[in-house]
Scaffold this active site. Structure first.
Site, mmCIF file in Angstrom:
data_model
loop_
_atom_site.group_PDB
_atom_site.id
_atom_site.type_symbol
_atom_site.label_atom_id
_atom_site.label_comp_id
_atom_site.label_asym_id
_atom_site.label_seq_id
_atom_site.Cartn_x
_atom_site.Cartn_y
_atom_site.Cartn_z
ATOM 1 N N MET A 114 0.717 -1.216 0.104
ATOM 2 C CA MET A 114 0.132 -0.087 -0.048
ATOM 3 C C MET A 114 0.838 1.156 -0.019
ATOM 4 O O MET A 114 1.642 1.514 0.931
ATOM 5 C CB MET A 114 -0.958 0.119 1.266
ATOM 6 N N CYS A 165 -3.063 -1.867 -10.306
ATOM 7 C CA CYS A 165 -3.311 -0.497 -9.858
ATOM 8 C C CYS A 165 -3.944 0.516 -11.280
ATOM 9 O O CYS A 165 -3.497 0.362 -12.236
ATOM 10 C CB CYS A 165 -2.041 0.345 -9.604
ATOM 11 N N HIS A 203 -6.600 -9.378 -6.433
ATOM 12 C CA HIS A 203 -7.426 -8.702 -5.662
ATOM 13 C C HIS A 203 -8.910 -8.885 -6.324
ATOM 14 O O HIS A 203 -9.147 -8.491 -7.662
ATOM 15 C CB HIS A 203 -7.201 -6.953 -5.779
ATOM 16 N N ASN A 230 -7.253 -11.460 -1.968
ATOM 17 C CA ASN A 230 -7.157 -10.051 -1.471
ATOM 18 C C ASN A 230 -8.502 -9.370 -1.682
ATOM 19 O O ASN A 230 -9.248 -9.588 -2.712
ATOM 20 C CB ASN A 230 -6.103 -9.393 -1.961
ATOM 21 N N ARG A 273 -6.191 -2.807 4.239
ATOM 22 C CA ARG A 273 -6.403 -1.744 5.106
ATOM 23 C C ARG A 273 -6.773 -2.178 6.392
ATOM 24 O O ARG A 273 -6.611 -1.631 7.400
ATOM 25 C CB ARG A 273 -7.845 -1.031 4.601
HETATM 26 C C1 LIG Z 1 -3.661 3.539 0.410
HETATM 27 C C2 LIG Z 1 -3.524 2.273 -0.441
HETATM 28 C C3 LIG Z 1 -2.323 2.246 -1.164
HETATM 29 C C4 LIG Z 1 -2.383 1.048 -2.112
HETATM 30 N N1 LIG Z 1 -1.170 0.992 -2.932
HETATM 31 C C5 LIG Z 1 -0.910 -0.290 -3.580
HETATM 32 C C6 LIG Z 1 0.256 -0.521 -4.215
HETATM 33 O O1 LIG Z 1 1.171 0.030 -4.238
HETATM 34 N N2 LIG Z 1 0.458 -1.931 -4.975
HETATM 35 C C7 LIG Z 1 -0.889 -2.579 -4.820
HETATM 36 O O2 LIG Z 1 -0.716 -3.646 -5.689
HETATM 37 N N3 LIG Z 1 -1.875 -2.365 -4.374
HETATM 38 C C8 LIG Z 1 -2.079 -1.281 -3.709
HETATM 39 N N4 LIG Z 1 -3.338 -0.976 -2.758
HETATM 40 C C9 LIG Z 1 -4.292 -1.939 -2.921
HETATM 41 C C10 LIG Z 1 -4.295 -3.043 -1.899
HETATM 42 O O3 LIG Z 1 -2.984 -3.871 -2.160
HETATM 43 C C11 LIG Z 1 -5.213 -3.887 -1.868
HETATM 44 O O4 LIG Z 1 -5.295 -4.610 -3.011
HETATM 45 C C12 LIG Z 1 -6.689 -3.407 -1.526
HETATM 46 O O5 LIG Z 1 -6.542 -2.403 -0.566
HETATM 47 C C13 LIG Z 1 -7.663 -4.418 -1.179
HETATM 48 O O6 LIG Z 1 -7.229 -5.182 0.009
HETATM 49 P P1 LIG Z 1 -7.908 -4.626 1.301
HETATM 50 O O7 LIG Z 1 -9.478 -4.560 1.055
HETATM 51 O O8 LIG Z 1 -7.437 -5.816 2.390
HETATM 52 O O9 LIG Z 1 -7.596 -3.328 1.785
HETATM 53 C C14 LIG Z 1 -3.356 0.330 -2.081
HETATM 54 C C15 LIG Z 1 -4.334 0.223 -1.253
HETATM 55 C C16 LIG Z 1 -4.533 1.506 -0.375
HETATM 56 C C17 LIG Z 1 -5.651 1.470 0.599
#
Ligand SMILES: Cc1cc2nc3c(=O)[nH]c(=O)nc-3n(C[C@H](O)[C@H](O)[C@H](O)COP(=O)(O)O)c2cc1C
Length: 323
Positions: free
Chosen positions: A14, A96, A167, A207, A230
């Site tokens: 993240m 992304c 994801h 995920n 998160r």
């Molecule tokens: C602030 C933020 C930054 C993120 N940056 C990335 C990243 O750099 N690379 C990536 O693959 N996913 C990124 N994500 C997505 C997360 O890796 C993840 O796929 C997404 O938050 C869903 O998972 P969760 O519901 O458990 O948060 C980001 C998510 C958040 C909230």
């Protein structure tokens, strides 16, 4: 299902969140979770020479670095560099959806180019000995059928990559912000479960929207691993029993207060190395989650950031935590 996958419990990459300091904090709570860096764009390494982004603490292992890019030469060069730095794995970001990333022709838009993704991954694997993995979405825009995902994985897995972190949402390339793209497209866990059935030899990590260890356990009946973003950032202490529940190891025996004090020792060391106090302190916001004085704790953390002064607040912060 693959037994005891090394990716059984992962923390999501993240940006702005899972920097080296946050990862150090999480590692104080679980010795076993698999950590990932924030996405690092290959351009910033190859052309910007911003190698400080690759810095990590030796305590973080196992830790993977996530690269964002689609130029094969750049990915190859960066992969070699990441291996030299000592990372345990390289992960390619194919999830992304931000405009900036789309302009660079990488991230989620690569879901439409499985052959190119396979070529990138093949070339990356050819130059390193550490594993290379991929993190992707279910599809993009109107490509939302299970067949689309199946075809993507079928082609990409021909590169020899065996770890797919999915994801479990589509990415919407136009009209939704990255934040909306993490909440609005519906979660389709059943696609990921089916993928594991159709590709039993692949390591499939699910995920998206996973809130706690009970939900993780349920997913692990159908896939090899879970990845949490998160929920773990907002409440790092949720990881307290991961090692015992998922890895047959002892749970974290440290109290929140002990974790806090160990993190303070780390912060003191890193201040001497020139790291920024605010960047290290902000990861503590979630540590008081669920505690009686959670709000006061968070206000105190803000005070430390504002004052640029940790020493005089350490005791107060410790006392505000429940145990
Ligand atoms: C602030 C933020 C930054 C993120 N940056 C990335 C990243 O750099 N690379 C990536 O693959 N996913 C990124 N994500 C997505 C997360 O890796 C993840 O796929 C997404 O938050 C869903 O998972 P969760 O519901 O458990 O948060 C980001 C998510 C958040 C909230």
């Amino acid at each position: 299902m693959t037994k005891k996958s090394s990716h059984m419990f992962c923390i999501a990459p993240m940006m702005q969140y899972t920097d080296m300091h946050d990862r150090y904090l999480l590692r104080l709570i679980s010795k076993k979770v698999f950590l990932y860096t924030e996405m690092i764009a290959t351009g910033s390494l190859v052309y910007g020479k911003c190698f400080d982004q690759l810095e990590f603490n030796k305590e973080e292992h196992p830790v993977g670095v996530q690269l964002g890019g689609s130029n094969i030469n750049d990915l190859v060069e960066c992969s070699k560099k990441c291996e030299q730095y000592g990372y345990d794995e390289i992960n390619l970001n194919v999830g992304c959806p931000s405009d900036r990333v789309q302009k660079g022709k990488f991230g989620a838009c690569l879901m439409l180019e499985p052959k190119h993704v396979a070529e990138c991954l093949l070339n990356m694997q050819n130059v390193v000995d550490i594993p290379v993995s991929i993190k992707c979405r279910l599809g993009v825009d109107n490509y939302e059928s299970y067949e689309f995902l199946h075809n993507f994985v079928s082609i990409v897995s021909q590169s020899g990559v065996t770890t797919f972190i999915i994801h479990a949402r589509n990415g919407i390339l136009k009209g939704l912000s990255p934040r909306q793209n993490r909440n609005i497209p519906p979660l389709k866990y059943d696609y990921v479960y089916k993928l594991k059935k159709d590709f039993p030899h692949l390591e499939i990590v699910i995920n998206g929207g996973i809130k706690n260890l009970d939900e993780s356990e349920t997913h692990l009946k159908s896939v090899d691993g879970v990845m949490i973003g998160r929920a773990a950032y907002e409440n790092p202490f949720m990881l307290k029993d991961v090692d015992s529940r998922f890895f047959n190891k002892e749970s974290c025996t440290e109290s929140k207060k002990q974790v806090l004090n160990k993190y303070f020792e780390y912060v003191d060391r890193q201040l001497e190395n020139g790291h920024d106090l605010a960047r290290m302190m902000k990861h503590l916001f979630g540590l008081s989650r669920g505690d009686k004085h959670a709000k006061t704790f968070r206000i105190k953390v803000l005070e430390v950031i504002k004052d640029k002064q940790l020493q005089k607040h350490k005791k107060d912060l410790e006392e505000l935590l429940v145990y």
